[in-house]
Motif scaffolding. Sequence first.
Motif, PDB file in Angstrom:
ATOM      1  N   GLN A   1      -1.906  52.891 -27.956  1.00 27.17           N
ATOM      2  CA  GLN A   1      -2.013  51.673 -27.161  1.00 27.17           C
ATOM      3  C   GLN A   1      -2.735  50.548 -27.887  1.00 27.17           C
ATOM      4  O   GLN A   1      -2.347  49.387 -27.785  1.00 27.17           O
ATOM      5  N   PHE A   2      -3.800  50.872 -28.623  1.00 27.40           N
ATOM      6  CA  PHE A   2      -4.573  49.832 -29.303  1.00 27.40           C
ATOM      7  C   PHE A   2      -4.500  50.002 -30.824  1.00 27.40           C
ATOM      8  O   PHE A   2      -5.484  49.813 -31.530  1.00 27.40           O
ATOM      9  N   ALA A   3      -3.317  50.322 -31.319  1.00 30.52           N
ATOM     10  CA  ALA A   3      -3.139  50.610 -32.737  1.00 30.52           C
ATOM     11  C   ALA A   3      -3.458  49.419 -33.631  1.00 30.52           C
ATOM     12  O   ALA A   3      -3.820  49.594 -34.801  1.00 30.52           O
ATOM     13  N   LEU A   4      -3.333  48.201 -33.103  1.00 30.67           N
ATOM     14  CA  LEU A   4      -3.546  47.011 -33.926  1.00 30.67           C
ATOM     15  C   LEU A   4      -4.893  46.345 -33.674  1.00 30.67           C
ATOM     16  O   LEU A   4      -5.156  45.250 -34.174  1.00 30.67           O
ATOM     17  N   ALA A   5      -5.756  47.005 -32.922  1.00 32.58           N
ATOM     18  CA  ALA A   5      -7.071  46.419 -32.622  1.00 32.58           C
ATOM     19  C   ALA A   5      -7.835  46.158 -33.913  1.00 32.58           C
ATOM     20  O   ALA A   5      -7.907  47.011 -34.795  1.00 32.58           O
ATOM     21  N   GLY A   6      -8.399  44.969 -34.026  1.00 32.15           N
ATOM     22  CA  GLY A   6      -9.210  44.614 -35.180  1.00 32.15           C
ATOM     23  C   GLY A   6      -8.415  44.251 -36.418  1.00 32.15           C
ATOM     24  O   GLY A   6      -9.000  44.025 -37.481  1.00 32.15           O
TER      25      GLY A   6
END
Length: 200
Positions: A95-100
Motif C-alpha cells: 500500500q505504501f510502497a512509494l512512501a518517502g
Amino acid sequence: MPDILTISGSPSARSRTSALVRHVGGLLAEERHDVRHVAVRDLPPEALLAGNAAHPAIREVIEAIDRADALVIGTPVYKAAYSGLLKTLLDLLPQFALAGKTVLPLATGGSTAHVLAIDYALRPVLTSLGTDNVLRGWFVLDKHVSAEAEGAAVVAAEAADGVTETVARLVDGLAATSPEASTAGPGAAATARGGLARAV
C-alpha cells in the motif's frame, strides 16, 4: 549518490517508451547515480495477472523499489491512460510502497491530446502508493523518439531540451534531500544542470 530505479510499462518488444526511459536512466548514470532498469514486459505474465507478489521475479522488483530513493516510471498512453501492463505491477505493490520516494513519470503517445494522462490517470495512482513527491512529469510524442536495435534512444531536437530539464528537476530534487546537501554548496544543482545540458 541516490539509487534510482527506472521502470518501463510498455508491452512492446521494440518500444519508444522503453528507449526513452533507458535514455533518461543513462543521463542519471552520467551524474553518478546508481541506476537499475526494469521492463514490466519481461516479468512473468502469469504472476502479474494472478497478482502473485510472492513470485521470485515479482518479489525482486518489489525489493528493488523498496531500496530505491527515486523512480522513473514510463508508460505509453493508451485510451487516455497509462498502460494496463504497468497497472498490473502497480496493483501488486504494498500500500505504501512509494512512501518517502521521489517519482518522475514519463509518457509517450501519438498526439498531444494525451498529455494530461500523466496528471489525471497516473499521478493519482502513484500518490495513492504513499509518495508525496511526484515530480511534474514529461510527455514526449512518439515521432520524437526512435528506438535503435540495441534499445538505445534517439531523441529529436524538439524534445531533447524538455527531457533534459525534466531530468535536471529530478537531480535537483534528490540533491536537495540528500544528506550531503548541506555541505554541497549552492552551486551543486547548477553544476548538475550544466552537465545534463551537455549530455543530450
